[in-house]
Design a protein around this motif. Structure first.
Motif, PDB file in Angstrom:
ATOM      1  N   ALA A 243      -2.365  10.076 -13.841  1.00 52.35           N
ATOM      2  CA  ALA A 243      -3.135   9.078 -13.074  1.00 52.35           C
ATOM      3  C   ALA A 243      -2.219   8.141 -12.302  1.00 52.35           C
ATOM      4  O   ALA A 243      -2.282   6.916 -12.448  1.00 52.35           O
ATOM      5  CB  ALA A 243      -4.055   8.282 -14.004  1.00 52.35           C
ATOM      6  N   CYS A 244      -1.367   8.703 -11.464  1.00 54.28           N
ATOM      7  CA  CYS A 244      -0.444   7.895 -10.664  1.00 54.28           C
ATOM      8  C   CYS A 244      -1.214   6.912  -9.784  1.00 54.28           C
ATOM      9  O   CYS A 244      -2.267   7.243  -9.232  1.00 54.28           O
ATOM     10  CB  CYS A 244       0.412   8.800  -9.779  1.00 54.28           C
ATOM     11  N   GLY A 245      -0.680   5.708  -9.639  1.00 56.82           N
ATOM     12  CA  GLY A 245      -1.318   4.711  -8.798  1.00 56.82           C
ATOM     13  C   GLY A 245      -1.314   5.135  -7.344  1.00 56.82           C
ATOM     14  O   GLY A 245      -0.357   5.748  -6.860  1.00 56.82           O
ATOM     15  N   LEU A 246      -2.412   4.832  -6.650  1.00 54.23           N
ATOM     16  CA  LEU A 246      -2.486   5.163  -5.224  1.00 54.23           C
ATOM     17  C   LEU A 246      -3.134   4.016  -4.464  1.00 54.23           C
ATOM     18  O   LEU A 246      -3.845   3.185  -5.023  1.00 54.23           O
ATOM     19  CB  LEU A 246      -3.248   6.470  -4.992  1.00 54.23           C
ATOM     20  N   GLN A 247      -2.863   3.985  -3.176  1.00 58.76           N
ATOM     21  CA  GLN A 247      -3.576   3.075  -2.285  1.00 58.76           C
ATOM     22  C   GLN A 247      -4.096   3.881  -1.101  1.00 58.76           C
ATOM     23  O   GLN A 247      -3.428   4.793  -0.603  1.00 58.76           O
ATOM     24  CB  GLN A 247      -2.678   1.926  -1.820  1.00 58.76           C
ATOM     25  N   ALA A 248      -5.308   3.562  -0.707  1.00 59.56           N
ATOM     26  CA  ALA A 248      -5.969   4.300   0.356  1.00 59.56           C
ATOM     27  C   ALA A 248      -6.115   3.429   1.593  1.00 59.56           C
ATOM     28  O   ALA A 248      -6.361   2.222   1.500  1.00 59.56           O
ATOM     29  CB  ALA A 248      -7.350   4.752  -0.111  1.00 59.56           C
ATOM     30  N   THR A 249      -5.943   4.054   2.746  1.00 54.64           N
ATOM     31  CA  THR A 249      -6.212   3.388   4.015  1.00 54.64           C
ATOM     32  C   THR A 249      -7.593   3.832   4.492  1.00 54.64           C
ATOM     33  O   THR A 249      -7.857   5.027   4.633  1.00 54.64           O
ATOM     34  CB  THR A 249      -5.152   3.752   5.062  1.00 54.64           C
ATOM     35  N   ILE A 250      -8.471   2.865   4.718  1.00 57.27           N
ATOM     36  CA  ILE A 250      -9.865   3.148   5.064  1.00 57.27           C
ATOM     37  C   ILE A 250     -10.168   2.525   6.422  1.00 57.27           C
ATOM     38  O   ILE A 250      -9.873   1.346   6.660  1.00 57.27           O
ATOM     39  CB  ILE A 250     -10.815   2.572   3.997  1.00 57.27           C
ATOM     40  N   GLN A 251     -10.736   3.320   7.306  1.00 59.62           N
ATOM     41  CA  GLN A 251     -11.096   2.829   8.633  1.00 59.62           C
ATOM     42  C   GLN A 251     -12.540   3.203   8.928  1.00 59.62           C
ATOM     43  O   GLN A 251     -12.914   4.378   8.834  1.00 59.62           O
ATOM     44  CB  GLN A 251     -10.189   3.417   9.714  1.00 59.62           C
ATOM     45  N   ASP A 252     -13.338   2.207   9.274  1.00 57.87           N
ATOM     46  CA  ASP A 252     -14.745   2.425   9.594  1.00 57.87           C
ATOM     47  C   ASP A 252     -15.467   3.195   8.488  1.00 57.87           C
ATOM     48  O   ASP A 252     -16.302   4.068   8.750  1.00 57.87           O
ATOM     49  CB  ASP A 252     -14.888   3.169  10.927  1.00 57.87           C
ATOM     50  N   GLY A 253     -15.129   2.901   7.237  1.00 57.76           N
ATOM     51  CA  GLY A 253     -15.797   3.522   6.101  1.00 57.76           C
ATOM     52  C   GLY A 253     -15.282   4.892   5.738  1.00 57.76           C
ATOM     53  O   GLY A 253     -15.781   5.514   4.796  1.00 57.76           O
ATOM     54  N   VAL A 254     -14.271   5.408   6.460  1.00 54.97           N
ATOM     55  CA  VAL A 254     -13.712   6.733   6.184  1.00 54.97           C
ATOM     56  C   VAL A 254     -12.309   6.579   5.610  1.00 54.97           C
ATOM     57  O   VAL A 254     -11.481   5.840   6.156  1.00 54.97           O
ATOM     58  CB  VAL A 254     -13.668   7.598   7.465  1.00 54.97           C
ATOM     59  N   VAL A 255     -12.035   7.269   4.508  1.00 57.11           N
ATOM     60  CA  VAL A 255     -10.696   7.256   3.919  1.00 57.11           C
ATOM     61  C   VAL A 255      -9.792   8.117   4.798  1.00 57.11           C
ATOM     62  O   VAL A 255      -9.999   9.328   4.927  1.00 57.11           O
ATOM     63  CB  VAL A 255     -10.711   7.792   2.479  1.00 57.11           C
ATOM     64  N   ARG A 256      -8.806   7.472   5.444  1.00 48.73           N
ATOM     65  CA  ARG A 256      -7.927   8.201   6.362  1.00 48.73           C
ATOM     66  C   ARG A 256      -6.813   8.934   5.627  1.00 48.73           C
ATOM     67  O   ARG A 256      -6.518  10.082   5.918  1.00 48.73           O
ATOM     68  CB  ARG A 256      -7.342   7.232   7.383  1.00 48.73           C
ATOM     69  N   PHE A 257      -6.163   8.254   4.683  1.00 51.13           N
ATOM     70  CA  PHE A 257      -5.127   8.911   3.886  1.00 51.13           C
ATOM     71  C   PHE A 257      -4.862   8.077   2.649  1.00 51.13           C
ATOM     72  O   PHE A 257      -5.274   6.921   2.543  1.00 51.13           O
ATOM     73  CB  PHE A 257      -3.836   9.125   4.690  1.00 51.13           C
ATOM     74  N   VAL A 258      -4.193   8.700   1.682  1.00 44.57           N
ATOM     75  CA  VAL A 258      -3.791   7.998   0.466  1.00 44.57           C
ATOM     76  C   VAL A 258      -2.282   8.144   0.313  1.00 44.57           C
ATOM     77  O   VAL A 258      -1.674   9.095   0.805  1.00 44.57           O
ATOM     78  CB  VAL A 258      -4.515   8.544  -0.783  1.00 44.57           C
ATOM     79  N   GLU A 259      -1.686   7.178  -0.373  1.00 44.48           N
ATOM     80  CA  GLU A 259      -0.243   7.185  -0.607  1.00 44.48           C
ATOM     81  C   GLU A 259       0.039   6.535  -1.950  1.00 44.48           C
ATOM     82  O   GLU A 259      -0.850   5.959  -2.584  1.00 44.48           O
ATOM     83  CB  GLU A 259       0.468   6.434   0.514  1.00 44.48           C
ATOM     84  N   GLY A 260       1.272   6.643  -2.396  1.00 46.47           N
ATOM     85  CA  GLY A 260       1.651   6.074  -3.678  1.00 46.47           C
ATOM     86  C   GLY A 260       1.563   4.561  -3.697  1.00 46.47           C
ATOM     87  O   GLY A 260       1.614   3.895  -2.664  1.00 46.47           O
ATOM     88  N   LEU A 261       1.426   4.015  -4.900  1.00 49.33           N
ATOM     89  CA  LEU A 261       1.307   2.572  -5.087  1.00 49.33           C
ATOM     90  C   LEU A 261       2.671   2.007  -5.484  1.00 49.33           C
ATOM     91  O   LEU A 261       3.208   2.361  -6.537  1.00 49.33           O
ATOM     92  CB  LEU A 261       0.281   2.274  -6.181  1.00 49.33           C
ATOM     93  N   PRO A 262       3.258   1.154  -4.657  1.00 48.90           N
ATOM     94  CA  PRO A 262       4.582   0.601  -4.978  1.00 48.90           C
ATOM     95  C   PRO A 262       4.587  -0.097  -6.338  1.00 48.90           C
ATOM     96  O   PRO A 262       3.640  -0.807  -6.692  1.00 48.90           O
ATOM     97  CB  PRO A 262       4.824  -0.397  -3.836  1.00 48.90           C
ATOM     98  N   GLY A 263       5.641   0.150  -7.095  1.00 46.09           N
ATOM     99  CA  GLY A 263       5.801  -0.488  -8.384  1.00 46.09           C
ATOM    100  C   GLY A 263       5.041   0.164  -9.520  1.00 46.09           C
ATOM    101  O   GLY A 263       5.115  -0.297 -10.665  1.00 46.09           O
ATOM    102  N   ASP A 264       4.324   1.255  -9.240  1.00 43.72           N
ATOM    103  CA  ASP A 264       3.535   1.916 -10.269  1.00 43.72           C
ATOM    104  C   ASP A 264       4.436   2.596 -11.294  1.00 43.72           C
ATOM    105  O   ASP A 264       5.412   3.266 -10.937  1.00 43.72           O
ATOM    106  CB  ASP A 264       2.614   2.950  -9.621  1.00 43.72           C
TER     107      ASP A 264
END
Length: 746
Positions: free
Chosen positions: A53-74
């Protein structure tokens, strides 16, 4: 183009339809979001591809998830995601994704049949499922129900317990069941925590740790090398881990047990074990005479004849492991824990090596996770007494007492039980997020499924299992749900991360927990009511769990924090919670095994099948790092990277049979045959044919993965529970690489 959620819903269509426009839409989905847009937001969650369950952060634009990436410091992902995790949006927006409940109209079942799906409502689906379950119990008893599912989440387990389900099976015999069984008796339970970064000697039996893309482990082993640690890798083929290791030791497939036994013999006969730990925290002293006498026969010279590893190397590595520590010999998923009929004995031997090294719950070794105590639903809302689970086990698991104690498995023996041991016993089946490709010899499992009167399948995508269902339920996936996930891989102090929905459930998808409550209302209502008489609400339940665990006032408060850490010094255990009679000590010699007809110490047992006149080569299968077993082959990005599999053979073997690169070949075993292109590689020995697992999906509804590649499982014979008992496979290793094969050009 500003792609909105409404645009996506229009593009992807309904049901199992997969329009060309939907595929083209991926070019829009994965364009980086413009940071200047006021509609761009960031959301934090954790991955659900695999268990760390690695930490992630998602970039969301206009209600659509554009991409996900790792969470710094996780603490698990270290700010990164593996390829599978980074491609998560492919899961979320897969055009083939199951969208609505469906009902079959074609009574004929099989991979070659069109189910003739029609869309139905959730109410229709749940009413029909409840009726069929009750009818089955009334007419045939609870043993006639089969649930192919993990025992989670807790709401789902509560439903199965409330219904008195006897036959629940899962994949863990193909994964880590043997380690679950052995660790209960030797060190105190299965743990995923390996303190690689502080290890000075890491001994890997067949685990391709670098290529398995579990970042928490890969980073740990990299740090070990940086800190001067040595990595030794026993493996028949030369892998990414072999290249990374200080030393790669080629070994004959299925003979790691011989090497492990010989290492124990060296360490004990030369008194190289960690005397302080062994004397204080193990039962070595009580059974020293028996232990020394038992291992005396397993000399490095004996092991060399079986394994092909030089006696001098075995002796040297044993001495280094015992004296250059702290040392660790990990056992993980679908490594040698599950690959061979002798896996039970091997895992016991590996556990003994760790005990002799003195690193159980010590720096540089295996340790037990320090976690927050998150209550389950039964603790929050205590249920009435559950009905007794009485009836026959269709997989025969009850004949393996040690396995039955941990309530896990058995995929490998299920088809034999359904077709041969108890034909016609199973009348109703519920499959949750499992596909037939996970089984040895999928065709046999297909025939077994045909004998079931009524089958329900809940999943994200239209797998081969879905194509055999009477009713299909569309499931949410991990980017659409909320939960509190206690860390149990890198857990020297308690850490719990918020799995937060970064997208609302698509179409009419629902969670399995929601299904549990709705079926519970229809079939066992007393188990799904709170003390005030209202129905259990999943959101309210999660709030209460979070509050009782001290993670926040409610889930919203916890989500705002993202992760809760309770930092504290790591204090090694002085007592080990094994089984009764162990006096809080680690057990090398396991006296409790004797009463169950099992040897108290590991002994040499050969693999199930050896090369012979008709099938002269070892057959090996592996999970490529780019995919998760058999569930990611339809994800667009991962499919583009690796769309199919090959028969990987050594150039010398290719020359012997006149096979050229890319030429189609026929690979046979006593169980079946497959056709696929050959790939020539010096990384495999000349007596091995190796095929990647996860390909050969038959489902017509998988637009990218359907019909691509071949099923490695078609070459793997179904074992029976009698085979396990006869071979002394008491911990239930599924024997998924015991097959031997032939190969010829087409």
């Amino acid at each position: 183009m500003a792609l909105t959620r409404r645009d996506w819903l229009k593009t992807t269509g309904a049901g199992l339809a997969s329009a060309p426009a939907a595929l083209a839409g991926f070019e829009d989905y994965f364009q980086p979001a413009a940071s200047a847009s006021p509609a761009v937001t960031k959301a934090v969650s954790c991955c659900g591809i695999c268990s760390p369950a690695c930490g992630l952060q998602a970039t969301i634009q206009d209600g659509v998830v554009r991409f996900v990436e790792g969470l710094p410091g996780d603490a698990h992902g270290f700010g990164r995601l593996c390829g599978k995790g980074a491609a998560s949006v492919n899961y979320l927006y897969d055009p083939d994704r199951l969208k609505y409940p469906m009902k079959r109209t074609n009574p004929r079942k099989g991979f070659d049949q069109d189910p003739g799906w029609v869309r139905i409502s959730w109410t229709e689906a749940l009413d029909e499922i409840a009726f069929r379950m009750k009818q089955t119990i009334d007419n045939y008893g609870r043993e006639a129900l089969l649930f192919v599912t993990l025992p989670s989440p807790d709401l789902w387990l509560r439903f199965m317990n409330a219904m008195g389900v006897v036959n629940r099976v899962d994949h863990r015999d193909e994964c880590f069941l043997t380690d679950m069984v052995i660790q209960r008796y030797t060190t105190g339970g299965k743990t995923w925590c390996n303190d690689f970064e502080n290890s000075k000697y890491i001994l890997l039996f067949g685990w391709d740790i670098v290529a398995k893309a579990k970042i928490v482990y890969a980073n740990g082993i990299v740090e070990a090398r940086k800190n001067g640690g040595k990595v030794v890798h026993f493996s028949p083929n030369y892998t990414a881990t072999s290249r990374f290791a200080n030393e790669w030791i080629p070994i004959r497939p299925g003979t790691d047990l011989a090497v492990a036994l010989a290492m124990i013999q060296v360490i004990i006969s030369e008194n190289l074990y960690n005397k302080d730990f062994v004397d204080r925290y193990t039962n070595f002293g009580r059974y020293e005479t028996e232990i020394r006498a038992h291992f005396a026969q397993y000399t490095p010279e004996w092991a060399e004849q079986i394994s092909g590893v030089k006696a001098a190397d075995i002796r040297r590595i044993a001495r280094e492991f015992a004296t250059q520590g702290p040392a660790i010999a990990p056992a993980h998923k679908k490594t040698l824990c599950a690959n061979y009929m002798n896996g039970s004995q091997l895992v016991h031997a590996i556990s003994i090596l760790n005990i002799l090294a003195g690193t159980i719950d010590r720096p540089g070794g295996r340790y037990f996770p320090r976690t927050h105590s998150i209550p389950g639903v039964d603790a929050v809302y205590p249920p009435p007494a559950y009905p007794a689970r009485t009836g026959r086990r269709v997989d025969g698991r009850d004949r393996l007492p040690l396995v039955n104690e941990v309530d896990a498995g058995m995929f490998s023996t299920l088809a034999d039980g359904m077709l041969n041991k108890y034909p016609g016993m199973i009348k109703f089946a519920f499959w949750n997020a499992y596909t037939i490709l996970a089984f040895p010899n999928p065709r046999t499992m297909e025939e077994a499924m045909k004998t079931v009167d009524f089958t329900v399948v809940m999943d994200f995508i239209p797998t081969d299992t879905v194509s055999m269902a009477d009713i299909v339920l569309p499931s949410t996936m991990y980017l659409e749900v909320n939960d509190a996930v206690a860390r149990d891989y890198n857990a020297k102090y308690p850490q719990t991360v918020a799995r937060a929905a970064i997208s609302p459930p698509a179409f009419e998808t629902r969670s399995i927990g929601w299904v549990a409550i709705e079926l519970g209302k229809r079939l066992c209502p007393d188990y799904f009511k709170t003390p005030d008489g209202s129905w259990i609400n999943p959101a309210t339940l999660l709030d209460e769990k979070v509050k009782r665990a001290g993670l926040g006032e409610n889930f919203a408060d916890f989500r705002a924090k993202g992760i809760v850490e309770t930092k504290q010094p790591f204090t090694p255990r002085t007592s080990f919670v094994t089984v009764s009679g162990a006096d809080g000590k680690c057990q090398i010699y396991v006296p409790q095994f004797i009463a169950r007809g099992v040897d108290p110490l590991p002994k040499w047992v050969p693999k199930r099948e050896m090369p012979n006149e008709h099938y002269p080569y070892y057959f090996m299968t592996f999970i490529p790092a780019i995919h998760k077993r058999n569930t990611t082959q339809n994800m667009a990005i991962l499919n583009e990277i690796m769309p199919t599999n090959h028969a990987i053979i050594n150039p010398a073997l290719a020359k012997k049979h006149g096979i050229s690169q890319g030429q189609k070949v026929l690979v046979r075993s006593r169980a079946g045959q497959i056709e696929l292109p050959a790939h020539l590689s010096e990384t495999v020995p000349p007596d091995v044919v190796m095929v990647a697992h996860g390909f050969g999906h038959a489902s017509r509804a998988l637009s990218l993965a359907g019909g691509k590649g071949a099923r490695d499982g078609d070459l793997i014979a179904n074992p029976s529970i009698d085979d396990f008992i006869k071979a002394g496979n008491y911990a239930g290793s599924s024997c998924i690489m015991d097959a031997v094969c032939s190969i010829e050009p087409l």
